[in-house]
Design a protein around this motif. Structure first.
Motif, PDB file in Angstrom:
ATOM      1  N   ARG A  73      38.806  40.791  46.968  1.00  0.00           N
ATOM      2  CA  ARG A  73      38.253  41.100  45.640  1.00  0.00           C
ATOM      3  C   ARG A  73      37.352  39.998  45.109  1.00  0.00           C
ATOM      4  O   ARG A  73      36.580  40.226  44.181  1.00  0.00           O
ATOM      5  N   PHE A 122      32.636  48.451  45.670  1.00  0.00           N
ATOM      6  CA  PHE A 122      33.551  47.584  46.408  1.00  0.00           C
ATOM      7  C   PHE A 122      34.669  47.098  45.491  1.00  0.00           C
ATOM      8  O   PHE A 122      35.829  46.996  45.904  1.00  0.00           O
ATOM      9  N   ALA A 123      34.322  46.780  44.255  1.00  0.00           N
ATOM     10  CA  ALA A 123      35.349  46.356  43.300  1.00  0.00           C
ATOM     11  C   ALA A 123      36.370  47.467  43.084  1.00  0.00           C
ATOM     12  O   ALA A 123      37.586  47.206  42.971  1.00  0.00           O
ATOM     13  N   THR A 151      31.722  42.336  45.746  1.00  0.00           N
ATOM     14  CA  THR A 151      32.412  43.083  44.688  1.00  0.00           C
ATOM     15  C   THR A 151      31.752  42.878  43.328  1.00  0.00           C
ATOM     16  O   THR A 151      31.894  43.724  42.443  1.00  0.00           O
ATOM     17  N   ARG A 152      31.052  41.757  43.165  1.00  0.00           N
ATOM     18  CA  ARG A 152      30.328  41.530  41.904  1.00  0.00           C
ATOM     19  C   ARG A 152      28.951  42.191  41.936  1.00  0.00           C
ATOM     20  O   ARG A 152      28.402  42.537  40.888  1.00  0.00           O
ATOM     21  N   SER A 209      40.466  43.115  53.081  1.00  0.00           N
ATOM     22  CA  SER A 209      41.117  44.257  52.451  1.00  0.00           C
ATOM     23  C   SER A 209      42.094  44.910  53.424  1.00  0.00           C
ATOM     24  O   SER A 209      43.220  45.272  53.054  1.00  0.00           O
ATOM     25  N   GLY A 229      38.725  47.422  45.965  1.00  0.00           N
ATOM     26  CA  GLY A 229      39.584  46.255  45.888  1.00  0.00           C
ATOM     27  C   GLY A 229      40.701  46.428  44.873  1.00  0.00           C
ATOM     28  O   GLY A 229      41.870  46.107  45.142  1.00  0.00           O
ATOM     29  N   HIS A 230      40.374  46.948  43.685  1.00  0.00           N
ATOM     30  CA  HIS A 230      41.396  47.159  42.655  1.00  0.00           C
ATOM     31  C   HIS A 230      42.386  48.249  43.089  1.00  0.00           C
ATOM     32  O   HIS A 230      43.596  48.128  42.837  1.00  0.00           O
ATOM     33  N   PHE A 241      34.707  41.612  53.262  1.00  0.00           N
ATOM     34  CA  PHE A 241      35.544  42.361  52.323  1.00  0.00           C
ATOM     35  C   PHE A 241      36.434  43.331  53.086  1.00  0.00           C
ATOM     36  O   PHE A 241      37.646  43.428  52.815  1.00  0.00           O
TER      37      PHE A 241
END
Length: 427
Positions: A252, A263-264, A257-258, A229, A267-268, A225
Motif C-alpha cells: 500500500r 491500486f489503492a 497506489t498514490r 500484495s 491494497g485497502h 505492488f
C-alpha cells in the motif's frame, strides 16, 4: 577451503541477479531444451559449484550453463578434470567421447550452444519485451480460468527463466533491461500466486523471494505492488496475520497506489481481508470504506496491467469483502457481497466464480438457510471442485458444517451422495 571457492561464478551470479535456486532452474530448463529432459539441479547443486566442491560439471549441464550465461565454463571459474586451477587461462580440449555422446543427444542445438562465436550478436529490444508481455497475459488468462494448477506454476517459472536468459543473449538499453527484469518478476509473481492458489505454500515462499529480488532490479512499482500484495495473501493463508498486514502495508506504500487509486483500492481491500484474520471488525469496515472511496476516485480509462482486470469494475473488492465478512461470521453481509461479486465477475473468471459460489454457500448455511446453501454448493461444476485445492477445501468444510448443522436432514444425505458420485474430496 575458501581459496577453492568459485569466485568467478559467484561474481557472475551477483552481477546478473541470479540466486542459487533461479540459476538451477534456468540451467535445468536449458538442459531440457538441449536434450528433451528437464535437468535435475537444485539450489544445493549451485552452492556446491560456488563452494568449489564441484570443479567441472557434467557435459550436458556444462553446455546448458554456457547457453544460459553466454560464457565458456572456464570463464566461469570451472576447472577441467586433471587440470590445476592455474592452467585455466586457455580453454582445454573437450573430452572427445563425452563430447560426441552429448552432441548425439542434443543434435544441432548443442552444436550451436557450444560455438557461440558463430552466432551473430543479438540486440534485445522492445519487440522482445512485447512478446514476453503477451505471454504474461496468457498466464493471467489461464489463472483466471483454471486457478493454481501446477502446470501454470511451472509455465510461469519457465517463462521467468526465459526472460532472464534473454538478458544474457545480447546487448540492450538500460530501459529495455529494466522492462525484461519486470517481465521476469511478473512471471515469478504468477508462479507465486499459482502456488498460493494451489496451497503449495513452501513453493510460494520460494517464488516470492525470487520475485521480490527481480522487482527491485526492474524498478517497476506496479509489479512490486503485486508481489507484496500477494505476499500478504500468502502470510494470511498460512495463519500469520501480523506478517500479512506488514506485507500488505509495503504494497500500500508503493508509489503506484498514490498515482492510481485503483491500486489503492486493491491494497485497502486486501488489508480488510488481513484484518478479518485478526477478528477486528472495525478495521475491516474502515479498510473496505477506504477501498470503495479509492475505487470511486479511479479513472476507468487508464491503461493497467492485465492482472488488474477484476479490480476495474469492483469485482475484486466485492470478493475480498465477501472473504472478510465470512471470516468475521457476518453471514448476511457476506451473502450480499457474494451476490454482488458473482454479478460483476467476467465470464472467463471461472476460478473466482466457483470460489465465491462456495463462499456464498457458506454464508447461506451460516444463516441456517440449508436448502439454498446445498443448492448453491451443488451448482459448482464438479470438475472445478475436484481439481482446485482452495475450492475443494471450501466445499469439504461446507460438508462438515452441514453435518453439524443438520445431521439428520435429507439435504445433508443428498450432499453426501452428490459428493460421492462426483468422485471428489469434498465430502
Amino acid at each position: 577451503m575458501n581459496s577453492s571457492r568459485n569466485r568467478a561464478l559467484e561474481a557472475w551470479m551477483k552481477e546478473h541477479g541470479y540466486s542459487s535456486n533461479s540459476l538451477a532452474e534456468a540451467v535445468n530448463s536449458a538442459v531440457g531444451d538441449l536434450t528433451g529432459r528437464f535437468g535435475g539441479l537444485d539450489g544445493s547443486s549451485i552452492r556446491d559449484w560456488k563452494a568449489g566442491r564441484v570443479r567441472w560439471p557434467k557435459s550436458a549441464t556444462r553446455v546448458a550453463l554456457e547457453k544460459v550465461t553466454g560464457l565458456p565454463a572456464t570463464a566461469l571459474g570451472f576447472v577441467p578434470r586433471g587440470r590445476a586451477p592455474s592452467s585455466t587461462l586457455a580453454p582445454p580440449p573437450e573430452d572427445p567421447v563425452e563430447r560426441r555422446r552429448f552432441l548425439a543427444a542434443g543434435t544441432a542445438v548443442v552444436a550451436a550452444a557450444a560455438a557461440p562465436a558463430c552466432t551473430p550478436p543479438h540486440r534485445v529490444g522492445t519487440s522482445d519485451v512485447h512478446r514476453l508481455q503477451r505471454r504474461f497475459e496468457e498466464i493471467v488468462v489461464s489463472d483466471h480460468k483454471h486457478g493454481g494448477r501446477p502446470g501454470i506454476e511451472r509455465k510461469a517459472t519457465a517463462l521467468a527463466d526465459e526472460a532472464l536468459a534473454l538478458q544474457n543473449s545480447g546487448s540492450a538499453s538500460q530501459r529495455v533491461r529494466a522492462y525484461v527484469y519486470g517481465c521476469a518478476a511478473a512471471f515469478r509473481s504468477s508462479a507465486m500466486w499459482a502456488a498460493i492458489d494451489g496451497r503449495r505454500y513452501n513453493d510460494a515462499f520460494r517464488h516470492m523471494r525470487e520475485a521480490q529480488a527481480l522487482a527491485e532490479l526492474a524498478a517497476d512499482p506496479a509489479i512490486k505492488f503485486r508481489i507484496w500484495s500477494h505476499a500478504g495473501t500468502l502470510y494470511r493463508h498460512v495463519g500469520h496475520p501480523a506478517e500479512a498486514l506488514a506485507a500488505n502495508d509495503v504494497a500500500r506504500n508503493v508509489l503506484v497506489t498514490r498515482r492510481d487509486p485503483m491500486f489503492a483500492c486493491l491494497g485497502h481491500a486486501r488489508q480488510a481481508a488481513c484484518h478479518a484474520a485478526t477478528g477486528d471488525a472495525t478495521a475491516v469496515r474502515r479498510a473496505l470504506g477506504r477501498a470503495e472511496d479509492a475505487l470511486d476516485r479511479a479513472d476507468p480509462g487508464l491503461a493497467r496491467p492485465a492482472w488488474m482486470a477484476a479490480v476495474f469494475n469492483g469485482a475484486e473488492l466485492a470478493s475480498l469483502a465477501l472473504a472478510a465478512y465470512l471470516r468475521l461470521g457476518n453471514f448476511e453481509q457476506a451473502e450480499a457481497c457474494a451476490h454482488h461479486s458473482l454479478a460483476l465477475l467476467q465470464p472467463h473468471m471461472q476460478r473466482d466464480r466457483a470460489l465465491n459460489t462456495a463462499r456464498l454457500a457458506h454464508a447461506q448455511l451460516g444463516q441456517a438457510d440449508i436448502e439454498p446453501a446445498v443448492a448453491t454448493a451443488m451448482s459448482i461444476p464438479a470438475g472445478i471442485a475436484a481439481h482446485h485445492p482452495r475450492i475443494a477445501a471450501a466445499l469439504s468444510d461446507f460438508g462438515v458444517k452441514l453435518r453439524i448443522t443438520a445431521p439428520s436432514s435429507a439435504l445433508t444425505h443428498a450432499w453426501h451422495e452428490y459428493s460421492r458420485t462426483c468422485g471428489t474430496t469434498i465430502t
